[in-house]
Motif scaffolding. Sequence first.
Motif, short mmCIF file in Angstrom:
data_model
loop_
_atom_site.label_atom_id
_atom_site.label_comp_id
_atom_site.label_asym_id
_atom_site.label_seq_id
_atom_site.Cartn_x
_atom_site.Cartn_y
_atom_site.Cartn_z
N THR A 313 -1.58 3.73 -10.12
CA THR A 313 -1.27 2.53 -10.91
C THR A 313 0.21 2.15 -10.86
OG1 THR A 313 -0.88 3.80 -12.95
CG2 THR A 313 -3.14 3.06 -12.52
N LEU A 314 1.04 3.01 -10.27
CA LEU A 314 2.49 2.76 -10.29
C LEU A 314 2.86 1.48 -9.56
CD1 LEU A 314 4.26 6.21 -9.86
CD2 LEU A 314 3.80 4.90 -11.92
N ASP A 315 2.19 1.20 -8.43
CA ASP A 315 2.53 0.00 -7.67
C ASP A 315 2.31 -1.25 -8.51
OD1 ASP A 315 3.43 -0.65 -4.88
OD2 ASP A 315 1.70 -1.98 -4.99
N LYS A 316 1.22 -1.28 -9.27
CA LYS A 316 0.93 -2.42 -10.15
C LYS A 316 2.04 -2.60 -11.19
CE LYS A 316 -1.63 -1.72 -13.66
NZ LYS A 316 -2.74 -1.34 -14.56
N HIS A 317 2.48 -1.50 -11.80
CA HIS A 317 3.54 -1.58 -12.82
C HIS A 317 4.85 -2.06 -12.22
CE1 HIS A 317 1.16 0.12 -16.00
NE2 HIS A 317 0.95 1.25 -15.36
N LEU A 318 5.21 -1.54 -11.06
CA LEU A 318 6.49 -1.89 -10.44
C LEU A 318 6.49 -3.33 -9.95
CD1 LEU A 318 7.26 1.42 -8.50
CD2 LEU A 318 8.23 0.64 -10.67
N LEU A 319 5.34 -3.84 -9.52
CA LEU A 319 5.22 -5.25 -9.17
C LEU A 319 5.43 -6.12 -10.42
CD1 LEU A 319 2.17 -5.18 -6.74
CD2 LEU A 319 4.44 -6.04 -6.16
N ALA A 320 4.89 -5.67 -11.55
CA ALA A 320 4.97 -6.45 -12.79
C ALA A 320 6.40 -6.61 -13.29
CB ALA A 320 4.11 -5.81 -13.87
N ILE A 321 7.22 -5.56 -13.11
CA ILE A 321 8.60 -5.65 -13.61
C ILE A 321 9.58 -6.13 -12.55
CG2 ILE A 321 8.26 -3.87 -15.37
CD1 ILE A 321 9.71 -1.89 -13.59
N GLY A 322 9.08 -6.43 -11.35
CA GLY A 322 9.93 -7.03 -10.32
C GLY A 322 10.69 -6.05 -9.46
N VAL A 323 10.38 -4.76 -9.55
CA VAL A 323 11.05 -3.77 -8.70
C VAL A 323 10.40 -3.75 -7.31
CG1 VAL A 323 11.45 -1.29 -8.36
CG2 VAL A 323 11.87 -2.33 -10.59
N ARG A 324 9.07 -3.78 -7.28
CA ARG A 324 8.35 -3.85 -6.00
C ARG A 324 8.17 -5.31 -5.60
NH1 ARG A 324 5.18 -4.04 -2.14
NH2 ARG A 324 3.11 -3.46 -2.88
N GLN A 325 8.45 -5.61 -4.34
CA GLN A 325 8.36 -6.98 -3.85
C GLN A 325 7.01 -7.23 -3.18
OE1 GLN A 325 11.13 -9.23 -4.52
NE2 GLN A 325 11.14 -7.45 -5.86
N GLU A 326 6.43 -8.39 -3.50
CA GLU A 326 5.09 -8.74 -3.00
C GLU A 326 5.01 -8.69 -1.48
OE1 GLU A 326 2.31 -9.33 -4.41
OE2 GLU A 326 2.67 -9.88 -6.51
N GLY A 327 6.05 -9.16 -0.80
CA GLY A 327 5.98 -9.25 0.66
C GLY A 327 6.28 -7.96 1.39
N GLY A 328 6.72 -6.93 0.65
CA GLY A 328 7.10 -5.68 1.30
C GLY A 328 5.92 -4.77 1.56
N LYS A 329 6.15 -3.77 2.38
CA LYS A 329 5.11 -2.80 2.71
C LYS A 329 4.75 -1.99 1.46
CE LYS A 329 4.29 1.23 5.67
NZ LYS A 329 4.89 2.15 6.68
N LYS A 330 3.44 -1.83 1.22
CA LYS A 330 2.98 -1.06 0.07
C LYS A 330 3.12 0.44 0.34
CE LYS A 330 -0.95 -0.28 -3.02
NZ LYS A 330 -2.33 -0.67 -3.38
N PRO A 331 3.84 1.17 -0.52
CA PRO A 331 4.01 2.60 -0.30
C PRO A 331 2.70 3.37 -0.49
CG PRO A 331 5.69 1.74 -1.77
CD PRO A 331 4.64 0.68 -1.64
N ASP A 332 2.61 4.52 0.17
CA ASP A 332 1.42 5.35 0.02
C ASP A 332 1.55 6.22 -1.23
OD1 ASP A 332 3.04 7.63 0.73
OD2 ASP A 332 2.80 7.04 2.82
N PRO A 333 0.47 6.81 -1.73
CA PRO A 333 0.52 7.62 -2.96
C PRO A 333 1.49 8.79 -2.88
CG PRO A 333 -1.76 7.11 -2.39
CD PRO A 333 -0.92 6.65 -1.23
N GLU A 334 1.63 9.39 -1.69
CA GLU A 334 2.56 10.53 -1.55
C GLU A 334 3.99 10.11 -1.85
OE1 GLU A 334 -1.16 11.39 0.28
OE2 GLU A 334 0.23 9.72 0.69
N PHE A 335 4.36 8.89 -1.42
CA PHE A 335 5.70 8.36 -1.68
C PHE A 335 5.97 8.29 -3.18
CE2 PHE A 335 8.33 4.67 -2.71
CZ PHE A 335 9.47 4.89 -1.95
N TYR A 336 5.02 7.71 -3.92
CA TYR A 336 5.18 7.60 -5.37
C TYR A 336 5.12 8.96 -6.04
CZ TYR A 336 4.94 2.48 -5.46
OH TYR A 336 5.21 1.14 -5.32
#
Length: 421
Positions: A313-336
């Motif tokens: 669920t981390l990717d969803k949260h980081l997208l919501a607060i503007g840290v993760r960018q929509e156009g960027g590569k989605k990190p894998d679970p190991e990264f998070y």
Amino acid sequence: MSASIAKNVASHKVKGLFRDEQSHAQSQEQLYTDIGKQIAQTLGEMKGAVMKVGQIASQVKDMLPEEVASALEVLQKESPPMPYPMIRRQLIKALGDTPENLFAHFDETPFAAASIGQVHRALTKDGEECVVKIQYPGVKESCDSDLKHLKRALKLAGLVKVNPEVIDQTFEEIRRMLYEELDYVHEAENIKLFRDYYQDHPYIIMPELIESLSSETVLTLSYVPGDSLQQVKQPQYSQDTINLIGYRIFETFGKQIYDLHAVHSDPHPGNFAFRPDGSIVLYDFGAVKRIPKETIEKLRGLVADAIEGKVDTLDKHLLAIGVRQEGGKKPDPEFYGEWLDIFMAPFRSYDPFDFSASNLHKRVLGKVKRDGLKYIGSFQPSPETMHVDRVISGHYWTMVDLGVNVSFRPLVDQIVLRKAA
């Protein structure tokens, strides 16, 4: 300064072609030590925006070479004062009369000197001990140009260990912060807000505003003494008291964020003082950020899932607060998962975390170096949470410097997750 540094760096690189590895390393260490001293001296003399950048850089200790960051630490503790006649003229201009007429006593020797103003001890006509913060002349007018030239100097010298986009974003945040700090009327409003919030508080102590002796460039407050961060040492402060202070710092800023929705966002050590009974004195309310309720709830959801290790669920949260960018590569679970292991280390366990032995900052830098290129365009600092990030990272170093050994998990449960004690 920038021309001199660039010349020395270039000379070092050329000479390095003819040295063995050990000699080259020793030469580079000396080079960075000399550069750090030169930057600290120059920024200290220039005051204003450039000195503020030096203070922030010395707090973010992995942004610069260790020798440079160490030399800049002097900017956290002391600063060459402005001559008293200049300060006197500023006070007359701001308050319309001389210090001799306005105060029963005014100490011409500064009590403290900082980046955008200096503080003098005084005695009001009513006999109250106070401190008078007087803004340096020309600071506001030169803010933009000073920041532009300093950013150019740091890039030219090749000292900053982050990409140019991050440098630009950092300097823009500093610029916004400085313009708020330069308005002492705004700071007076912040003081009133926090005075009301901390009325009759068991361990937070704040100065009182003396409005009749304050203006847009002069701020007069009651004198509230305390020990600096460097003075919080044994035997006067036991390890138990140091742990209590660390616990209370986390509690204080957690409640500011999640309860008050306004946070004292300048973690510079000079903005705080301490007492052997565990009390904390708050100074300097120029940098206060109001946080929208929507942002608070986003952060609450992020922390709740991070504590439980929910990498999905981390990717969803980081997208919501503007840290993760929509156009960027989605990190894998190991990264998070690796990031959670680093960031949650002081908060996940109910066992004490020993900040005196912490290597979290080194692990962060190592992971950025390892994975930075892989996810370029995926992440950026978020304007929505940048002030909160600064509070957390700044007070991380406070915990390290104090040598706090305590668990923050009960406070996370209480303040962030709203669990009953």
